[in-house]
Design a protein around this motif. Structure first.
Motif, mmCIF file in Angstrom:
data_model
loop_
_atom_site.group_PDB
_atom_site.id
_atom_site.type_symbol
_atom_site.label_atom_id
_atom_site.label_comp_id
_atom_site.label_asym_id
_atom_site.label_seq_id
_atom_site.Cartn_x
_atom_site.Cartn_y
_atom_site.Cartn_z
ATOM 1 N N LEU A 168 0.834 -1.197 0.000
ATOM 2 C CA LEU A 168 0.000 0.000 0.000
ATOM 3 C C LEU A 168 0.869 1.247 0.000
ATOM 4 O O LEU A 168 1.949 1.270 0.582
ATOM 5 C CB LEU A 168 -0.898 0.024 1.237
ATOM 6 C CG LEU A 168 -1.880 -1.138 1.390
ATOM 7 C CD1 LEU A 168 -1.315 -2.228 2.273
ATOM 8 C CD2 LEU A 168 -3.205 -0.643 1.967
ATOM 9 N N TYR A 198 0.669 5.432 0.868
ATOM 10 C CA TYR A 198 -0.064 6.489 1.559
ATOM 11 C C TYR A 198 0.669 7.814 1.375
ATOM 12 O O TYR A 198 1.890 7.851 1.230
ATOM 13 C CB TYR A 198 -0.167 6.199 3.064
ATOM 14 C CG TYR A 198 -1.133 5.112 3.429
ATOM 15 C CD1 TYR A 198 -0.735 3.779 3.434
ATOM 16 C CD2 TYR A 198 -2.444 5.408 3.776
ATOM 17 C CE1 TYR A 198 -1.621 2.777 3.770
ATOM 18 C CE2 TYR A 198 -3.339 4.407 4.123
ATOM 19 C CZ TYR A 198 -2.919 3.091 4.113
ATOM 20 O OH TYR A 198 -3.800 2.098 4.448
ATOM 21 N N GLN A 200 1.181 11.446 3.407
ATOM 22 C CA GLN A 200 0.988 12.086 4.701
ATOM 23 C C GLN A 200 1.457 13.529 4.624
ATOM 24 O O GLN A 200 2.642 13.803 4.469
ATOM 25 C CB GLN A 200 1.724 11.339 5.816
ATOM 26 C CG GLN A 200 1.410 11.875 7.209
ATOM 27 C CD GLN A 200 2.027 11.034 8.318
ATOM 28 O OE1 GLN A 200 3.028 10.352 8.114
ATOM 29 N NE2 GLN A 200 1.417 11.062 9.510
ATOM 30 N N ALA A 205 -3.045 12.840 9.214
ATOM 31 C CA ALA A 205 -3.502 11.507 8.816
ATOM 32 C C ALA A 205 -2.923 11.073 7.480
ATOM 33 O O ALA A 205 -3.066 11.780 6.488
ATOM 34 C CB ALA A 205 -5.026 11.483 8.736
ATOM 35 N N PRO A 206 -2.246 9.920 7.424
ATOM 36 C CA PRO A 206 -1.874 9.373 6.121
ATOM 37 C C PRO A 206 -3.152 9.083 5.322
ATOM 38 O O PRO A 206 -4.091 8.509 5.862
ATOM 39 C CB PRO A 206 -1.140 8.077 6.473
ATOM 40 C CG PRO A 206 -0.705 8.235 7.894
ATOM 41 C CD PRO A 206 -1.761 9.081 8.543
ATOM 42 N N PHE A 225 -4.878 7.229 1.993
ATOM 43 C CA PHE A 225 -4.654 6.067 1.149
ATOM 44 C C PHE A 225 -4.547 6.466 -0.318
ATOM 45 O O PHE A 225 -5.345 7.258 -0.824
ATOM 46 C CB PHE A 225 -5.808 5.085 1.353
ATOM 47 C CG PHE A 225 -5.826 3.937 0.393
ATOM 48 C CD1 PHE A 225 -6.791 3.888 -0.608
ATOM 49 C CD2 PHE A 225 -4.884 2.934 0.465
ATOM 50 C CE1 PHE A 225 -6.820 2.835 -1.502
ATOM 51 C CE2 PHE A 225 -4.902 1.879 -0.422
ATOM 52 C CZ PHE A 225 -5.875 1.826 -1.405
ATOM 53 N N MET A 277 -3.521 0.308 -3.370
ATOM 54 C CA MET A 277 -3.221 -1.004 -2.832
ATOM 55 C C MET A 277 -2.906 -1.925 -4.005
ATOM 56 O O MET A 277 -3.680 -1.989 -4.958
ATOM 57 C CB MET A 277 -4.386 -1.575 -2.022
ATOM 58 C CG MET A 277 -4.064 -2.916 -1.397
ATOM 59 S SD MET A 277 -5.181 -3.412 -0.078
ATOM 60 C CE MET A 277 -6.601 -3.923 -0.998
ATOM 61 N N LEU A 310 4.404 7.200 2.167
ATOM 62 C CA LEU A 310 4.679 6.008 2.951
ATOM 63 C C LEU A 310 4.303 4.768 2.164
ATOM 64 O O LEU A 310 3.250 4.709 1.533
ATOM 65 C CB LEU A 310 3.856 6.029 4.245
ATOM 66 C CG LEU A 310 4.170 7.151 5.233
ATOM 67 C CD1 LEU A 310 3.060 7.283 6.258
ATOM 68 C CD2 LEU A 310 5.490 6.903 5.929
ATOM 69 N N PHE A 348 5.423 -0.617 7.852
ATOM 70 C CA PHE A 348 5.643 0.609 7.094
ATOM 71 C C PHE A 348 7.126 0.851 6.853
ATOM 72 O O PHE A 348 7.975 0.526 7.700
ATOM 73 C CB PHE A 348 5.085 1.808 7.861
ATOM 74 C CG PHE A 348 3.591 1.963 7.727
ATOM 75 C CD1 PHE A 348 2.729 1.233 8.525
ATOM 76 C CD2 PHE A 348 3.058 2.838 6.791
ATOM 77 C CE1 PHE A 348 1.349 1.373 8.392
ATOM 78 C CE2 PHE A 348 1.686 2.982 6.656
ATOM 79 C CZ PHE A 348 0.835 2.250 7.458
ATOM 80 N N LEU A 405 6.385 4.764 11.528
ATOM 81 C CA LEU A 405 5.116 4.212 12.006
ATOM 82 C C LEU A 405 5.349 2.805 12.547
ATOM 83 O O LEU A 405 5.758 1.906 11.820
ATOM 84 C CB LEU A 405 4.108 4.137 10.854
ATOM 85 C CG LEU A 405 3.207 5.342 10.672
ATOM 86 C CD1 LEU A 405 2.700 5.413 9.247
ATOM 87 C CD2 LEU A 405 2.029 5.247 11.627
ATOM 88 N N LEU A 441 -1.598 7.214 16.044
ATOM 89 C CA LEU A 441 -2.571 7.162 14.960
ATOM 90 C C LEU A 441 -3.449 5.937 15.081
ATOM 91 O O LEU A 441 -2.965 4.838 15.349
ATOM 92 C CB LEU A 441 -1.845 7.120 13.608
ATOM 93 C CG LEU A 441 -1.144 8.404 13.190
ATOM 94 C CD1 LEU A 441 -0.136 8.113 12.088
ATOM 95 C CD2 LEU A 441 -2.141 9.437 12.705
ATOM 96 N N LEU A 476 -6.266 0.527 5.152
ATOM 97 C CA LEU A 476 -6.481 1.259 6.391
ATOM 98 C C LEU A 476 -6.828 2.706 6.079
ATOM 99 O O LEU A 476 -6.281 3.299 5.156
ATOM 100 C CB LEU A 476 -5.219 1.255 7.241
ATOM 101 C CG LEU A 476 -4.684 -0.072 7.751
ATOM 102 C CD1 LEU A 476 -3.443 0.166 8.594
ATOM 103 C CD2 LEU A 476 -5.732 -0.802 8.538
ATOM 104 N N PHE A 517 -6.821 6.290 8.130
ATOM 105 C CA PHE A 517 -6.269 6.832 9.365
ATOM 106 C C PHE A 517 -7.029 8.044 9.870
ATOM 107 O O PHE A 517 -7.585 8.830 9.091
ATOM 108 C CB PHE A 517 -4.815 7.251 9.135
ATOM 109 C CG PHE A 517 -3.854 6.110 9.060
ATOM 110 C CD1 PHE A 517 -3.610 5.479 7.858
ATOM 111 C CD2 PHE A 517 -3.194 5.675 10.197
ATOM 112 C CE1 PHE A 517 -2.713 4.415 7.787
ATOM 113 C CE2 PHE A 517 -2.290 4.615 10.145
ATOM 114 C CZ PHE A 517 -2.056 3.987 8.932
ATOM 115 N N GLY A 518 -6.998 8.210 11.193
ATOM 116 C CA GLY A 518 -7.454 9.440 11.821
ATOM 117 C C GLY A 518 -6.322 10.453 11.841
ATOM 118 O O GLY A 518 -5.205 10.167 11.410
ATOM 119 N N ASN A 519 -6.610 11.649 12.363
ATOM 120 C CA ASN A 519 -5.608 12.708 12.412
ATOM 121 C C ASN A 519 -4.613 12.541 13.548
ATOM 122 O O ASN A 519 -3.635 13.277 13.616
ATOM 123 C CB ASN A 519 -6.274 14.080 12.516
ATOM 124 C CG ASN A 519 -6.781 14.564 11.180
ATOM 125 O OD1 ASN A 519 -6.155 14.318 10.157
ATOM 126 N ND2 ASN A 519 -7.910 15.234 11.181
#
Lengths: 113, 115
Positions: A34, A36, A38, A42-43, A45, A48, A88, A103, B43, B90, B104, B106-108
């Motif tokens: 995946l 991402y 950032q 929040a990362p 998406f 995938m 990421l 990651f 992470l 996170l 996934l 993610f939140g902040n």
């Protein structure tokens, strides 16, 4: 131990350039890779990938996976300042029945106007 | 559809205290994962909950714990805080699991500072 390595760690280019970000991995029982983006918190998406050789595309971004050579690339064409972010890469695997997402350390991309 | 919501956004605690962080997943998502993000380590996976059960755990000491409620909301607790626990925490939710069937989201995050 599972490992995901991204390169370069940092990249500075001018607006309009094309960039290629790299992600190589060594994991047991690979399931997916995946990407991402950032920016602040929040990362978010992007892609995938589960199959080799099939390019995924979204606007100026595209990505492809090579499961034989164990790497993926993320391409961004005609870069804009809004593309500045940390990108990421993460790899999903299954180890002894437990799902795991590892990651990489990220590539910090800076686009100068 | 509302995204992943984490509260509080910022926390300042002193060494030895404990802290509880909260996460509300996207509606319909049953898997909630927690990650610690630091400049040096990136992470790092803490744990994952699915249908109120811890399904997977990362390499963190027992001071880090979590739980998930029947409505899929999750909490993470850190006891006996250390300076090294300062990080962005996170939370991420997904439909099925830790990313290999569905991604996934993610939140902040919650920025925890331990002084």
């Amino acid at each position: 131990e599972d490992k995901v390595v991204q390169s370069p760690l940092s990249l500075v280019v001018h607006e309009g350039d094309t960039v290629t970000l790299n992600c190589s991995y060594e994991v047991t029982n690979f399931r997916s890779l995946l990407w991402y983006k950032q920016e602040k918190k929040a990362p978010t998406f992007l892609f995938m990938l589960t199959s080799s050789g099939i390019e995924k595309k979204s606007g100026r971004l595209s990505s492809i996976l090579d499961k034989k050579e164990l790497f993926s690339i993320l391409n961004i064409t005609a870069t804009q300042t809004g593309d500045s972010a940390v990108y990421l890469c993460a790899v999903g695997s299954v180890v002894q029945g437990a799902q795991k997402l590892v990651f990489g350390q990220g590539t910090r991309l800076t686009i100068n106007p | 559809k509302a995204g992943v919501t984490q509260t509080p956004r910022y926390l300042i605690k002193t060494r030895g205290q404990q802290v509880t962080l909260s996460c509300s997943p996207i509606s319909g998502h049953r898997s909630v994962s927690w990650y610690q993000q630091t400049p040096g380590q990136g992470l790092q996976f803490l744990f994952e909950y699915f249908s109120e059960t811890q399904r997977n755990k990362g390499n963190f000491p027992g001071r880090f714990s979590g739980r998930q409620f029947s409505n899929s909301r999750s909490e993470m607790n850190v006891s006996t805080l250390e300076l090294g626990d300062s990080a962005l925490y996170l939370c991420a939710s997904s439909l099925a699991g830790t990313g290999f069937r569905s991604p996934l989201h993610f939140g902040n995050g919650t920025r925890l500072t331990v002084t």
